[in-house]
Structure formats: C-alpha cells, structure tokens
Design a protein around this motif. Structure first.
Motif, short mmCIF file in Angstrom:
data_model
loop_
_atom_site.label_atom_id
_atom_site.label_comp_id
_atom_site.label_asym_id
_atom_site.label_seq_id
_atom_site.Cartn_x
_atom_site.Cartn_y
_atom_site.Cartn_z
N VAL A 10 0.84 -1.21 0.00
CA VAL A 10 0.00 0.00 0.00
C VAL A 10 0.87 1.25 0.00
CG1 VAL A 10 -1.95 -1.11 1.11
CG2 VAL A 10 -0.21 0.02 2.52
N HIS A 11 0.23 2.32 -0.47
CA HIS A 11 0.89 3.61 -0.54
C HIS A 11 0.05 4.60 0.24
CE1 HIS A 11 2.21 7.39 -2.53
NE2 HIS A 11 3.37 6.75 -2.58
N ILE A 12 0.67 5.68 0.65
CA ILE A 12 -0.03 6.69 1.43
C ILE A 12 -1.28 7.18 0.70
CG2 ILE A 12 1.28 8.66 0.59
CD1 ILE A 12 0.37 8.12 4.25
N SER A 13 -1.25 7.18 -0.62
CA SER A 13 -2.39 7.66 -1.41
C SER A 13 -3.58 6.71 -1.37
CB SER A 13 -1.98 7.88 -2.87
OG SER A 13 -1.51 6.68 -3.42
N ASP A 14 -3.40 5.52 -0.80
CA ASP A 14 -4.50 4.57 -0.66
C ASP A 14 -5.38 4.87 0.55
OD1 ASP A 14 -2.28 1.95 -1.73
OD2 ASP A 14 -3.80 3.00 -2.92
N THR A 15 -5.01 5.85 1.33
CA THR A 15 -5.82 6.25 2.48
C THR A 15 -7.20 6.68 1.99
OG1 THR A 15 -3.90 7.02 3.72
CG2 THR A 15 -6.05 7.91 4.36
N ASP A 59 -32.44 -6.06 -8.72
CA ASP A 59 -32.06 -4.65 -8.59
C ASP A 59 -31.86 -4.18 -7.16
OD1 ASP A 59 -34.09 -3.89 -11.42
OD2 ASP A 59 -31.93 -4.04 -11.34
N LYS A 60 -31.80 -5.10 -6.21
CA LYS A 60 -31.47 -4.68 -4.85
C LYS A 60 -29.99 -4.39 -4.78
CE LYS A 60 -35.56 -5.29 -3.08
NZ LYS A 60 -36.37 -4.12 -2.72
N ILE A 61 -29.63 -3.26 -4.21
CA ILE A 61 -28.23 -2.86 -4.09
C ILE A 61 -27.96 -2.54 -2.64
CG2 ILE A 61 -26.49 -1.19 -4.83
CD1 ILE A 61 -28.36 -0.66 -7.27
N ILE A 62 -26.96 -3.21 -2.08
CA ILE A 62 -26.63 -2.97 -0.68
C ILE A 62 -25.13 -2.74 -0.55
CG2 ILE A 62 -26.61 -3.94 1.65
CD1 ILE A 62 -29.03 -5.57 0.90
N PHE A 63 -24.79 -1.69 0.19
CA PHE A 63 -23.39 -1.39 0.49
C PHE A 63 -23.07 -1.82 1.91
CE2 PHE A 63 -21.51 1.26 -2.87
CZ PHE A 63 -22.61 1.44 -3.68
N GLY A 64 -21.83 -2.28 2.11
CA GLY A 64 -21.34 -2.52 3.46
C GLY A 64 -21.12 -1.20 4.17
N LYS A 65 -20.80 -1.28 5.46
CA LYS A 65 -20.64 -0.07 6.27
C LYS A 65 -19.32 0.63 6.04
CE LYS A 65 -23.98 -1.24 9.78
NZ LYS A 65 -24.29 -1.34 11.23
N GLY A 66 -18.44 0.03 5.23
CA GLY A 66 -17.18 0.68 4.90
C GLY A 66 -16.05 0.30 5.83
N THR A 67 -14.84 0.31 5.29
CA THR A 67 -13.62 0.09 6.07
C THR A 67 -12.68 1.24 5.78
OG1 THR A 67 -13.81 -2.32 5.99
CG2 THR A 67 -11.63 -1.39 6.46
N ARG A 68 -12.26 1.91 6.84
CA ARG A 68 -11.31 3.02 6.66
C ARG A 68 -9.90 2.45 6.66
NH1 ARG A 68 -11.35 8.44 7.08
NH2 ARG A 68 -13.54 8.37 7.70
N LEU A 69 -9.19 2.65 5.56
CA LEU A 69 -7.81 2.20 5.46
C LEU A 69 -6.91 3.36 5.84
CD1 LEU A 69 -5.72 0.08 4.67
CD2 LEU A 69 -5.92 0.86 2.30
#
Lengths: 112, 113
Positions: free
Chosen positions: A81-86, A98-108
C-alpha cells in the motif's frame, strides 16, 4: 434478503505492507459484487467488480479481490500500500432484482 | 467534463424548509440513483430510476420525492426538512441495472439546523 458485512471498520497498515479488507455477504439469489473507494470529500469510484467467470478479479491501483462462493466472501487485497491509498472502502452487492446494498465501509489508514 | 454533477455542493437550511438537489449526468446512462450517506459513512440507496421509470423506492419518508424530467437528470426534493435529514446525498448513474458499475457525483452536504 441480502446483506453485506465488512468485518473491520478501520484497518491501520504500514506503508508498503500488504493489506486485506474483508467482505462477506449473504443472499438467496445470484449476486454481483463490487468494491468502491471513497477518497476524502469525494464520491465513490469503482475499484473492481465480479460478475461471473474467474474468481480472481483485478482492479485499478493494484487492488485485486477473490470471490469465494463457499465462504460467501469477496475480500480485497493489495500487496503493497501507498499513502495515497488512504480512503474509505466499500463492498457492495447487487442482484437481478435490482437490490443494491453497500457494506458499512472500512477506513484504510496508512502509517508512515 | 464532469460525468455526474450535483448542485449545490453544500446546503445549509433550517428545519421545516423545503429544498431541492439537482443531478445531471452526461454519460448517456439509462439508470440514475440517489443515496444518503450518514455521519458514520453508512451509504443507503434511496431511489433508482431507469429510463425515467422508478424502479427502486426504499423505505424513505414521503417528504422525499425524486423527479426525473429526462434520462440525464434526477432531482431530489425534500419537504419539511428535519434534523435527521442532515447527511451527504450522492447521485449516481449506470449504463444499465444491477450488474453495471455506478458513477457517483461529488455529493451534496445537507445541514439542517
């Protein structure tokens, strides 16, 4: 009903180290799987997607993900990984109805 | 050229007011979406239109009304704004439905005071 679980809300990793962001899903129908990235104060953009075929999917910026049907997982990886991947990373599931669901996200969070 | 644009970028208003957010895409896509992202970054789909026809209408208060005058535009009107409506609203578009990549706008940060 579909659901998406991103097991880690935050992942700290040192620069140039490898990283894996985990995503598990549940669905009673066939699904399409996506990873999106959101840089600070921006909209989301696609990293990669799995529709069918080869279970190893390569995306932009050196990311790849592997679809594992038996484990209902679609984990995202990058060897260095690189700093720009933050950024915030979102796993998403959609299906033919057509159901679309997103996860709650992961902060890298990249550590120098 | 901006692929998916939204106006305004920031919107600060008082409770009880009515406001609109506009979205335009120049990608020639058939499908457009509205999402709400809360303070914890949780992203939830609100509406989706395909060729000006409403195809997804999630559990959203009827104070929220989408309007699609043509395939390139999907506006969001919100009546009687409440504190809980404060969020970032994203518009997105895609070439088709479920299996297609979505292109997101830059977002509109709505703050209700």
């Amino acid at each position: 009903a579909q659901s998406v679980t991103q097991l880690d809300s935050q992942v700290p990793v040192f620069e140039e180290a490898p990283v894996e962001l985990r995503c598990n899903y549940s669905s009673s129908v066939s699904v399409y799987l996506f990873w999106y990235v959101q840089y600070p104060n921006q909209g989301l953009q696609l990293l990669l997607k799995y529709l069918s075929g080869s279970t190893l999917v390569k995306g932009i910026n050196g990311f790849e993900a592997e679809f594992n049907k038996s484990q209902t997982s679609f984990h995202l990886r990058k060897p260095s990984v690189h700093i720009s991947d933050t950024a915030e990373y979102f796993c998403a599931v959609s299906s033919e109805d057509d159901k679309i669901i997103f996860g709650k996200g992961t902060r890298l969070h990249i550590l120098p | 050229d901006t692929a998916v644009s939204q106006t305004p970028k920031y919107l600060v208003t008082q409770m009880g007011n009515d406001k609109s957010i506009k979205c335009e895409q120049n990608l020639g896509h058939d499908t457009m979406y509205w999402y709400k992202q809360d303070s914890k970054k949780f992203l939830k789909i609100m509406f989706s239109y395909n060729n000006k026809e409403l195809i997804i209408n999630e559990t959203v208060p009827n104070r929220f009304s989408p309007k699609s005058p043509d395939k390139a535009h999907l506006n969001l009107h919100i009546n009687s704004l409440e504190l809980g409506d404060s969020a970032v609203y994203f518009c997105a578009s895609s070439q088709g439905r479920s299996s297609y990549e979505q292109y997101f706008g830059p977002g509109t940060r709505l703050t209700v005071t």
